[in-house]
Design a protein around this motif. Sequence first.
Motif, short mmCIF file in Angstrom:
data_model
loop_
_atom_site.label_atom_id
_atom_site.label_comp_id
_atom_site.label_asym_id
_atom_site.label_seq_id
_atom_site.Cartn_x
_atom_site.Cartn_y
_atom_site.Cartn_z
N GLU A 78 0.67 -0.70 0.04
CA GLU A 78 -0.20 0.06 0.03
C GLU A 78 0.60 1.57 -0.34
O GLU A 78 0.67 2.37 -0.08
CB GLU A 78 -0.54 -0.14 1.09
N ARG A 79 1.98 1.30 0.69
CA ARG A 79 2.86 2.46 0.54
C ARG A 79 4.33 2.03 0.07
O ARG A 79 4.89 1.24 0.11
CB ARG A 79 2.87 3.15 1.89
N ILE A 80 4.81 3.25 -0.05
CA ILE A 80 6.08 2.71 -1.01
C ILE A 80 7.35 2.49 0.87
O ILE A 80 6.50 3.11 1.66
CB ILE A 80 6.92 4.28 -1.52
N PRO A 81 8.47 1.44 0.38
CA PRO A 81 8.46 1.20 2.07
C PRO A 81 9.59 1.18 2.67
O PRO A 81 10.12 2.32 1.74
CB PRO A 81 9.51 -0.03 1.49
N ARG A 82 10.08 1.60 3.27
CA ARG A 82 10.74 2.64 4.31
C ARG A 82 12.54 1.92 3.74
O ARG A 82 12.28 0.08 4.14
CB ARG A 82 11.03 2.53 5.34
N PHE A 83 13.20 1.91 3.35
CA PHE A 83 14.58 1.24 2.84
C PHE A 83 15.21 0.13 4.14
O PHE A 83 15.69 -1.01 3.92
CB PHE A 83 15.50 1.65 1.79
N ASP A 84 15.28 0.64 4.78
CA ASP A 84 15.63 0.99 6.38
C ASP A 84 14.73 -0.58 6.55
O ASP A 84 15.44 -1.62 7.34
CB ASP A 84 15.04 1.53 7.36
N ASP A 85 13.89 -0.85 6.71
CA ASP A 85 13.18 -1.64 6.57
C ASP A 85 12.98 -3.15 5.74
O ASP A 85 13.36 -4.38 6.58
CB ASP A 85 11.17 -1.24 6.68
N VAL A 86 13.28 -2.98 4.96
CA VAL A 86 13.62 -3.96 3.39
C VAL A 86 15.04 -4.40 3.91
O VAL A 86 15.35 -5.57 3.76
CB VAL A 86 13.94 -3.27 2.24
N ASN A 87 15.89 -3.41 4.59
CA ASN A 87 17.11 -3.64 4.81
C ASN A 87 17.42 -4.90 5.62
O ASN A 87 18.09 -5.79 5.91
CB ASN A 87 17.88 -2.66 5.03
N GLU A 88 16.52 -4.77 6.73
CA GLU A 88 16.56 -5.48 8.10
C GLU A 88 16.43 -7.24 7.71
O GLU A 88 17.21 -8.22 7.69
CB GLU A 88 15.39 -5.24 8.92
N ARG A 89 15.66 -7.35 6.96
CA ARG A 89 15.06 -8.37 5.63
C ARG A 89 16.27 -9.12 5.23
O ARG A 89 17.05 -10.18 5.21
CB ARG A 89 13.89 -8.64 5.22
N LEU A 90 17.19 -8.19 4.18
CA LEU A 90 17.52 -8.06 3.03
C LEU A 90 19.33 -8.69 4.18
O LEU A 90 19.37 -9.70 3.27
CB LEU A 90 17.81 -7.06 2.59
N TYR A 91 18.91 -8.08 4.84
CA TYR A 91 20.28 -7.84 5.10
C TYR A 91 20.83 -9.56 5.48
O TYR A 91 21.71 -10.49 5.51
CB TYR A 91 20.36 -6.90 6.25
N ARG A 92 19.42 -10.20 6.09
CA ARG A 92 20.06 -11.26 7.32
C ARG A 92 20.06 -12.62 6.11
O ARG A 92 20.12 -13.40 5.57
CB ARG A 92 18.31 -11.14 7.80
N ALA A 93 19.07 -11.99 4.65
CA ALA A 93 19.00 -13.55 3.42
C ALA A 93 19.78 -12.54 2.75
O ALA A 93 20.31 -14.24 2.69
CB ALA A 93 17.70 -12.50 2.83
N THR A 94 21.00 -11.97 2.40
CA THR A 94 22.31 -12.05 1.29
C THR A 94 23.14 -11.20 1.39
O THR A 94 23.85 -11.37 1.32
CB THR A 94 21.72 -12.21 0.14
N ARG A 95 23.24 -10.53 2.95
CA ARG A 95 23.76 -9.74 3.19
C ARG A 95 24.04 -7.79 2.18
O ARG A 95 25.37 -7.62 2.53
CB ARG A 95 25.78 -10.49 3.36
#
Length: 276
Positions: free
Chosen positions: A73-90
């Motif tokens: 529904e809204r443009i994500p906060r990059f920092d939110d995505v980063n929490e998941r992304l960093y855990r997945a692939t650094r």
Amino acid sequence: MAVQPAVYGASERPPRGDYTRAQDDYTCAQDWAGYSAQDHDTYHRLYLRQCEQLPGLASEAFIDALPHLGAKERIPRFDDVNERLYRATRWQLVAVPGLIPEVPFFTLLAHRKFPVTDWIRRPEEFEYIVEPDVFHDLFGHVPLLFNPVLADYMQRYGEGGLKAARLGACEMLARLYWYTIEFGLIREPAGLRAYGAGILSSHGELPYSVQSPVPQRLPLQLERTMRTRYKIDSYQQTYFVIDSFEQLFQLTAQDFEPLYARLRGLPEYAADERVV
Ligand code: PHE
Ligand code: FE
């Protein structure tokens, strides 16, 4: 992606972004508070429309990873995505004001930082926008950064870019980016699918690239790909197909320096040149 102008082609238009916001490495803070209700609505509508047509057209890895972007529904906060992304692939997302030059772009990738344009297109650009915006960069590119093989490929690409810059071979390497990361197709068990971000963020080109009888589809081959020019303002007339992300990774593992030297003496192919 925020990409170097060489990838998207030289343009007469000045870029839209405000580069006074950027630091020396071209990154800036994501101006999340600056998004209007209309901006979020544009993202939401683009997201919904594209989601509907993903099954049967988009690669399975992309569809599986899309929920990592968070609420549609809204443009994500990059920092939110980063929490998941960093855990997945650094990997980490960093905000940029738009297209950035080659060397800073490659440097970010080599450090597993993916530049994402933070502004979104205007409502009247819903169908088409020349420059990458946050919808293209985020929706198109980021899901596959959750894939370990593609994530490693992107870092290698950044390192390879710094080398290509030293060797004056950026144009050849940019074509590889164009025909894989931006407009790549993959042969999956269930059939042909798209994994390139330029296709996945385009309402019209997604079905066209996979289903239209008009364009030619060739197996990815380094030399042919690096010799093939591309068009930035129309659907592609040539797509290159991989069998798997592992194949892409292995195909590009070799040292490109001798390849660049050899290709320099050879003629180019037009974007729509047919294999005979
Ligand atoms: N193998 C390439 C080189 O030696 C680097 C590279 C890897 C480029 C993966 C693109 C993708 O330059
Ligand atoms: Fe892109």
